[in-house]
Design a protein around this motif. Sequence first.
Motif, PDB file in Angstrom:
ATOM      1  N   LEU A   1       0.844  -1.134  -0.163  1.00  0.00           N
ATOM      2  CA  LEU A   1      -0.074   0.182  -0.121  1.00  0.00           C
ATOM      3  C   LEU A   1       0.873   1.232  -0.097  1.00  0.00           C
ATOM      4  O   LEU A   1       1.428   1.366   0.962  1.00  0.00           O
ATOM      5  CB  LEU A   1      -1.019  -0.097   1.257  1.00  0.00           C
ATOM      6  CG  LEU A   1      -2.146   1.245   0.962  1.00  0.00           C
ATOM      7  CD1 LEU A   1      -3.085   0.766   0.015  1.00  0.00           C
ATOM      8  CD2 LEU A   1      -2.755   1.304   2.557  1.00  0.00           C
ATOM      9  N   GLY A   2       0.868   1.977  -1.167  1.00  0.00           N
ATOM     10  CA  GLY A   2       1.599   3.242  -1.140  1.00  0.00           C
ATOM     11  C   GLY A   2       1.067   4.201  -0.595  1.00  0.00           C
ATOM     12  O   GLY A   2       0.095   4.392   0.113  1.00  0.00           O
ATOM     13  N   PRO A   3       1.802   5.388  -0.409  1.00  0.00           N
ATOM     14  CA  PRO A   3       1.496   6.758   0.123  1.00  0.00           C
ATOM     15  C   PRO A   3       0.290   7.391  -0.241  1.00  0.00           C
ATOM     16  O   PRO A   3      -0.486   8.008   0.365  1.00  0.00           O
ATOM     17  CB  PRO A   3       2.834   7.622   0.239  1.00  0.00           C
ATOM     18  CG  PRO A   3       3.570   7.122  -0.875  1.00  0.00           C
ATOM     19  CD  PRO A   3       3.168   5.638  -1.041  1.00  0.00           C
ATOM     20  N   ASN A   4       0.067   7.201  -1.463  1.00  0.00           N
ATOM     21  CA  ASN A   4      -1.074   7.966  -1.968  1.00  0.00           C
ATOM     22  C   ASN A   4      -2.374   7.257  -2.251  1.00  0.00           C
ATOM     23  O   ASN A   4      -3.274   7.538  -2.716  1.00  0.00           O
ATOM     24  CB  ASN A   4      -0.658   8.362  -3.527  1.00  0.00           C
ATOM     25  CG  ASN A   4       0.553   9.075  -3.429  1.00  0.00           C
ATOM     26  OD1 ASN A   4       0.878   9.978  -2.524  1.00  0.00           O
ATOM     27  ND2 ASN A   4       1.501   9.146  -4.455  1.00  0.00           N
ATOM     28  N   GLU A   5      -2.333   6.069  -1.533  1.00  0.00           N
ATOM     29  CA  GLU A   5      -3.480   5.036  -1.624  1.00  0.00           C
ATOM     30  C   GLU A   5      -4.190   4.928  -0.150  1.00  0.00           C
ATOM     31  O   GLU A   5      -4.808   4.079   0.245  1.00  0.00           O
ATOM     32  CB  GLU A   5      -2.945   3.865  -1.873  1.00  0.00           C
ATOM     33  CG  GLU A   5      -2.453   3.749  -3.525  1.00  0.00           C
ATOM     34  CD  GLU A   5      -1.339   2.566  -3.532  1.00  0.00           C
ATOM     35  OE1 GLU A   5      -1.850   1.567  -3.540  1.00  0.00           O
ATOM     36  OE2 GLU A   5      -0.352   2.996  -3.963  1.00  0.00           O
ATOM     37  N   ARG A   6      -3.988   6.182   0.612  1.00  0.00           N
ATOM     38  CA  ARG A   6      -4.106   6.020   2.173  1.00  0.00           C
ATOM     39  C   ARG A   6      -5.308   7.104   2.582  1.00  0.00           C
ATOM     40  O   ARG A   6      -5.497   7.452   3.851  1.00  0.00           O
ATOM     41  CB  ARG A   6      -3.049   6.206   2.889  1.00  0.00           C
ATOM     42  CG  ARG A   6      -2.010   4.999   2.723  1.00  0.00           C
ATOM     43  CD  ARG A   6      -0.854   5.089   3.797  1.00  0.00           C
ATOM     44  NE  ARG A   6       0.070   3.728   3.288  1.00  0.00           N
ATOM     45  CZ  ARG A   6       0.422   3.064   3.943  1.00  0.00           C
ATOM     46  NH1 ARG A   6       0.391   3.178   5.425  1.00  0.00           N
ATOM     47  NH2 ARG A   6       0.998   1.776   3.695  1.00  0.00           N
ATOM     48  N   THR A   7      -6.090   7.613   1.545  1.00  0.00           N
ATOM     49  CA  THR A   7      -7.052   8.650   1.734  1.00  0.00           C
ATOM     50  C   THR A   7      -7.893   8.387   3.155  1.00  0.00           C
ATOM     51  O   THR A   7      -8.211   9.458   3.928  1.00  0.00           O
ATOM     52  CB  THR A   7      -8.051   8.776   0.570  1.00  0.00           C
ATOM     53  OG1 THR A   7      -7.250   8.805  -0.451  1.00  0.00           O
ATOM     54  CG2 THR A   7      -8.864  10.027   0.667  1.00  0.00           C
TER      55      THR A   7
ATOM     56  N   THR B   1       7.362   7.974  -3.267  1.00  0.00           N
ATOM     57  CA  THR B   1       6.392   8.504  -4.062  1.00  0.00           C
ATOM     58  C   THR B   1       5.268   9.326  -3.680  1.00  0.00           C
ATOM     59  O   THR B   1       4.319   9.780  -4.342  1.00  0.00           O
ATOM     60  CB  THR B   1       5.773   7.363  -4.886  1.00  0.00           C
ATOM     61  OG1 THR B   1       5.107   6.501  -4.018  1.00  0.00           O
ATOM     62  CG2 THR B   1       6.776   6.439  -5.617  1.00  0.00           C
TER      63      THR B   1
END
Lengths: 193, 242
Positions: A169-175, A191
């Motif tokens: 799970l990347g940093p921009n998929e954590r809304t 990223t």
Amino acid sequence: MTFAVRAGLKKFNVAHNFETKNIYEYYGKWIREGRLKPNSDWNKDLKIKFTVQDPCQIVRKSFGDAIADEFRYAIKQCIGEENLVEMIPNKSNNYCCGGGGGFLQSGFREQRLAYGKIKDEQIKASGATYCIAGCHNCHAQIHELSHHYGGNYHVVHFWTILALSLGILGPNERTYLGDDLREVNVFHPETAL
Amino acid sequence: MAEAAILREGKAKKSFLDELREMVPAGNLSLCLTCGLCSSGCPATGLEDMDPRKFLRMLVLGMDEEVLKSDWPWMCTMCQRCVYVCPMKIDIPSMIFNIRASRPRDQRPKGIRNSCDVAVASDTCSAMGTPVEDFKFVVNDVLEEYRAAQPEFADMEAPIDKAGAEFFINQNSREPMTEPDEMVPLWKILHLAKVDWTYGSKAWAAENYCLFLADNESWETLVRKKAAMADELDCKTYLNTE
């Protein structure tokens, strides 16, 4: 939405050559088959508690307790068995959150929030700080309940938690994750936007 | 005198309850024990001074006008918990559906009606009206971005119209339209599990507000479009993500 397709095919006698399923039963299947290997170590010390909203359309109205149990199997592999806290009642006997049936789009906001009070109280009573909600209507409604009634619990899709436990799970998929999980097990942190 | 007083002219007018009996033969409407299990376990109890038992009693008593005037049928989510707990399995949600349907279409809640109308008018069945080309663009754009940024997933796919794929996967419009990064965790999971899947360029949208609008014709239109797309691609399983 699972029910609209399943019930619609039957009601309108639509000829078709496929089976209708919900992904809730496949997460567990893929884990059992060794195709996915989630690890719950990230939550060993954090001990973050999760509860699960059983969507009426998927559980009570379509596949019953069996799919709810299978879904829980997958959840436990990701967060650790001891960190799943149940709402009571649950599974086929669960209360609707109040987001379904078009309620979110109907304009009756005050009544919808009153309807959802019982769900809000169930989540608070569970002690969980995260609620896994698979259906978008549930997700939107419970999110609003959390703010409106001040529970401040988070609402997440399961794919977020599964990907977190798979270490992908990347940093921009954590809304929808809270601050407590923002920095945990981050895949390619460089990223971040 | 007494006899004259109870004489009625002709037959009683057919009530809404009679119509409902015909529409919902499995509704078991006459079997209600008035036990109230439905109401005690219904989150909509109390809204608009109504509850499921009261609603059913009003129908039985022929209070058609009051029932049809009430907005309560739009606050029942048709979640079926009342049926689940009812000892006689009375199908109140089906009655709610038919009562919604009996209201003139242009007087049904605008938000639900618009979402249904937009979906019916769109090839993608999206309640947000996403055109085919926009969906393709968003999916491929996000895919390229993640393939480059996360090299472990350089081979990841998000197929559209892949004939013969095992799973036809639907997608709520909210992700491609408003939060495209939210599609990615699922793609990665499917990639790792080596799942053979595809979206359809048409009829990929998961939502269906026409059911909630109680518009049978439009509901059927959407179901037929979705089934036709999955069959056209020869997919074994129509996999709902919600």
